[in-house]
Enzyme design. Structure first.
Site, PDB file in Angstrom:
ATOM      1  N   GLU A  36       0.863 -13.024   0.470  1.00  0.00           N
ATOM      2  CA  GLU A  36       1.741 -13.788   1.355  1.00  0.00           C
ATOM      3  C   GLU A  36       1.335 -15.255   1.426  1.00  0.00           C
ATOM      4  O   GLU A  36       1.021 -15.778   2.508  1.00  0.00           O
ATOM      5  CB  GLU A  36       1.771 -13.153   2.744  1.00  0.00           C
ATOM      6  CG  GLU A  36       2.379 -11.765   2.713  1.00  0.00           C
ATOM      7  CD  GLU A  36       2.727 -11.207   4.091  1.00  0.00           C
ATOM      8  OE1 GLU A  36       2.091 -11.605   5.070  1.00  0.00           O
ATOM      9  OE2 GLU A  36       3.641 -10.367   4.160  1.00  0.00           O
ATOM     10  N   GLU A  96       5.840  -4.154   0.584  1.00  0.00           N
ATOM     11  CA  GLU A  96       5.257  -3.610   1.819  1.00  0.00           C
ATOM     12  C   GLU A  96       6.372  -3.250   2.785  1.00  0.00           C
ATOM     13  O   GLU A  96       7.372  -3.965   2.892  1.00  0.00           O
ATOM     14  CB  GLU A  96       4.381  -4.654   2.527  1.00  0.00           C
ATOM     15  CG  GLU A  96       3.131  -5.059   1.815  1.00  0.00           C
ATOM     16  CD  GLU A  96       2.331  -6.080   2.632  1.00  0.00           C
ATOM     17  OE1 GLU A  96       2.514  -6.164   3.864  1.00  0.00           O
ATOM     18  OE2 GLU A  96       1.544  -6.816   2.021  1.00  0.00           O
TER      19      GLU A  96
HETATM   20  C1  GLA Z   1       1.645  -8.562   5.832  1.00  0.00           C
HETATM   21  C2  GLA Z   1       0.377  -8.575   5.015  1.00  0.00           C
HETATM   22  C3  GLA Z   1      -0.422  -7.320   5.148  1.00  0.00           C
HETATM   23  C4  GLA Z   1      -0.443  -6.830   6.571  1.00  0.00           C
HETATM   24  C5  GLA Z   1       0.963  -6.665   7.043  1.00  0.00           C
HETATM   25  C6  GLA Z   1       1.067  -6.151   8.470  1.00  0.00           C
HETATM   26  O1  GLA Z   1       2.740  -8.116   5.159  1.00  0.00           O
HETATM   27  O2  GLA Z   1       0.617  -8.819   3.657  1.00  0.00           O
HETATM   28  O3  GLA Z   1      -1.728  -7.592   4.713  1.00  0.00           O
HETATM   29  O4  GLA Z   1      -1.114  -7.750   7.370  1.00  0.00           O
HETATM   30  O5  GLA Z   1       1.603  -7.908   7.042  1.00  0.00           O
HETATM   31  O6  GLA Z   1       2.387  -5.901   8.811  1.00  0.00           O
END
Ligand code: GLA
Ligand code: ZN
Length: 699
Positions: A156, A315
């Protein structure tokens, strides 16, 4: 020229997620149990290495990769492949201690302390070197591992850094952009205003929160620079893999419509587009359909960056996250719906954050497939398992794509410029929400829309919608004109073409850049309404649409007037216009005010019909998508409502049940139906959409 993308070698839909075995290296029993449970859940991929730096390199230069090899081997032996992340999302203590320049500086110019994550300066040569060193190790050790399918760059990527190194780089970037001529910059940024003229590039600072943040051109250019610099940083990570493991594709995980970076610029450097989806399901302020259609919009933004191939859902949470204001559990059935929605929108994966809940620290209460309970018979585990089974059945969908007939222009540049403009009502501008409302209307009309940028090719779309296209440069204006001349329906709204690429207002009427001739009308005034104010637009058929928030008073040159205002000092004045262009049936539509959805839907349906795009009426609370490959179409129907809903007659096979569809077909509440239709079989029904009874559209 865009680089040729390397395809992901998946033959099946991916199901898995972030897995952090490094937190459990002292618990071989748990690691063993993980593999058993992953197989039970139908998991075929795990994302390893996100935030593993302090275990991979506990001391500078002292690499420990054997545990990772061991895990990758064991996963592979059990049919589970690996997406391997670079660890740069969080830094080990030794790194910040020895190389303090690697620490990020905030918008007040304050250097941050060590810790948390996503806390690096993307310019710092020390940081880049350290990342490169470990990435080279990873590439050398794992590049040929048979289980490796994808590199996952950092995590991210986001934020901005205001340190002296970044500031200097910004100045160089500006000098480059303005060909070393400070006068060109002064002109482009209108710096004589408030005496903000610069003599030299090295006087220019980033827009510090406690500094110069009143020059719109500077603010916009800083955002562009931050994207450019982040992309440059990301490329410095990618380079290692391009040279050492050219056969393995590369991704990074995007965050929804993250406002800080122009993802479309970054996307050009990636082979695979992937993103993290965390909607606020079952909230108390909107319907579940509204929550989900927003998620579909986000999926479509990702799809718009890789239209010739699927993206990945990297995710999502099987239960509840830990960072919403209220962390509500996904209700039974929601997980399956969300998973199928991702596939329906063009994803080739359903992945989770996270496989197993961590025992301590920041995300110990974040949802996971495996809870602290450690059992494989929890509700959530069973729902994940069920999703695994569905994905297995859906395997033939892999690599098929969604083809859209309409497009919505949604741009980062434009949203930055709109957000930063000082005018109208800060509260009500709502650019993203407005684009989403167009998407929702099109979805309700059964029309799939791609979300693309104003710089993308518009050629393949019968209709292009450009809500609030405030920033338009000359060459975009030329492409819009060419699109309409070529027969396209261009549908623009209030706030079109106010400023150029540097946020300088066009003189002589909005939309500028020659577009007022295209629309045959221009905006003389824009009125901002208080939240309780209303106006109306009366159409030729006598219907009246409701106006809120913004209304432009239009001056018509040579366009047809489709609607006029009902109230206020501009009552009777033109509010909606259309100008036909050339012999190809193209037209430029302009809606000068923010209309209620129903009235907007009618207008949009008219433009679609002109474009030859069939419109229908998708049942309430239901979402429809279609993926196709050379041979088949896969029709997805998702019901977010509480009632059983009848869906139109479709040909082909009920894909999940493996049977022929009945005379009448229904989708149960919180359920999905998927129909498989063979193409060109000569059988009657054609595409599932064509079989939906068409809606009456006023001419
Ligand atoms: C993001 C991050 C993960 C985690 C999630 C929690 O997507 O990439 O490492 O922290 O949020 O929702
Ligand atoms: Zn910096």
């Amino acid at each position: 020229m865009e680089r040729q993308r390397i395809a992901l070698a998946n033959q099946e839909l991916l199901h898995g997620g972030d897995y952090n075995p490094e937190q459990w290296l002292d618990r071989p029993d748990i690691l063993k149990e993980d593999i058993r449970m992953m197989k039970k859940a139908g998991v075929n991929v795990a994302t390893l290495g996100v935030f593993s730096w302090s275990v991979l390199e506990p001391q500078e230069g002292d690499y420990h990769l054997e545990w990772l090899k061991d895990i990758m081997d064991r996963l592979y032996e059990n049919g589970i492949r690996t997406i391997l992340a670079t660890p740069s999302g969080a830094k080990p203590a030794w790194l910040d201690e020895k190389y303090p320049e690697a620490l990020r500086t905030d918008e007040r110019g304050q250097r941050r302390h060590h810790g948390v994550r996503h806390n690096h300066c993307m310019t710092s040569p020390d940081f880049r070197r350290k990342v490169r060193e470990i990435n080279v190790r990873l590439a050398e050790h794992f590049g040929k591992h048979p289980g490796l399918i994808l590199w996952h760059i950092s995590n991210e990527l986001g934020g901005a850094c205001f340190c002296p190194l970044c500031r200097k780089k910004f100045q160089e970037y500006l000098s480059d952009k303005f060909h070393g001529d400070i006068e060109t910059l002064n002109q482009a940024w209108w710096t004589t205003f408030w005496s903000h003229r610069y003599q030299r590039f090295d006087q220019i600072e980033p827009p510090f929160a406690n500094g110069e943040n009143s020059i719109m051109g500077l603010n916009l250019e800083w955002k562009r620079f931050t994207t450019w610099n982040m992309t440059d940083y990301m490329k410095s990570e990618i380079e290692v893999f391009r040279s050492l493991t050219p056969q393995i594709p590369v991704t990074t995980n995007f965050m929804k419509l993250y406002p800080g970076l122009d993802y479309r610029r970054m996307a050009k450097e990636l082979d695979v587009i992937s993103w993290d989806s965390y909607p606020r399901y079952h909230n108390d302020y909107e319907s579940l359909y509204d929550t989900c259609i927003e998620n579909a919009f986000d999926h479509s933004v990702m799809r718009g960056m890789c239209k010739d191939r699927p993206f990945l859902l990297m995710e999502s949470v099987p239960g509840a996250v830990n960072w919403h204001e209220f962390n509500k559990q996904k209700r039974p059935g929601m997980h399956k719906l969300a998973a199928v929605q991702a596939i329906a929108c063009g994803s080739d994966s359903v992945q989770y954050f996270q496989w197993r809940k961590s025992r301590g620290s920041f995300e110990q209460y974040h949802g996971a497939v495996v809870d602290h309970l450690g059992r494989d018979d929890t509700r959530i585990f069973r729902e994940v398992e069920q999703t695994g089974q569905i994905l297995k059945k859906l395997q033939p969908v892999t690599k098929s794509i969604v083809r859209a007939q309409a497009a919505i222009l949604f741009d980062w540049d434009n949203r930055w410029a709109i957000d930063d403009m000082k005018g109208l009502s800060q509260q009500k501008k709502q650019y993203e929400k407005t684009c989403l409302s167009f998407y929702r209307i099109l979805a309700r009309l059964g029309v799939e829309a791609d979300i693309i940028s104003r710089r993308d090719d518009m050629g393949g779309y019968g209709a292009v919608f450009a809500p609030m296209m405030y920033l338009i440069e000359e060459d975009t204006a030329e492409r819009l004109r060419a699109y309409v001349r070529g027969g396209g329906q261009l549908f623009a709204t209030y706030l079109a073409g106010y400023v150029d690429q540097n946020t300088l207002c066009y003189l002589g009427g909005f939309p500028g850049a020659g577009l007022k001739e295209l629309f045959g009308a221009y905006s003389e005034e824009v009125d901002t309404l208080y939240p309780s104010d209303r106006n109306g637009i009366r159409f030729a058929d006598g219907s009246i649409g409701e106006v809120r928030d913004f209304a432009e008073v239009l001056r018509v040159q040579d366009a047809e007037i489709l609607g006029t205002y009902t109230d206020d000092y501009y009552a009777g004045g033109a509010a909606v216009t259309r100008k036909k262009c050339g012999n190809n049936g193209g037209a430029a539509w302009y809606t000068g005010a923010r209309l209620d959805d129903k009235a907007m839907e009618k207008l949009i349906a008219r433009a679609l019909t002109e474009a030859g795009i069939p419109v229908s009426e998708i049942p309430q609370e239901v979402e429809y998508h279609c993926r196709e490959n050379g041979e088949y179409r896969y029709h997805f129907w998702l019901n977010y409502g509480k009632e059983r809903v009848k869906i139109p007659q479709v040909s082909g096979e009920d894909f999940l049940a493996g049977s022929c569809p009945a005379q009448e077909n229904f989708v149960e509440p919180m359920d999905v139906r998927i129909f498989l239709e063979r193409k060109n079989t000569g059988k009657a029904a054609g595409s599932g959409m064509a079989a939906i009874p068409e809606m009456e559209v006023m001419g």
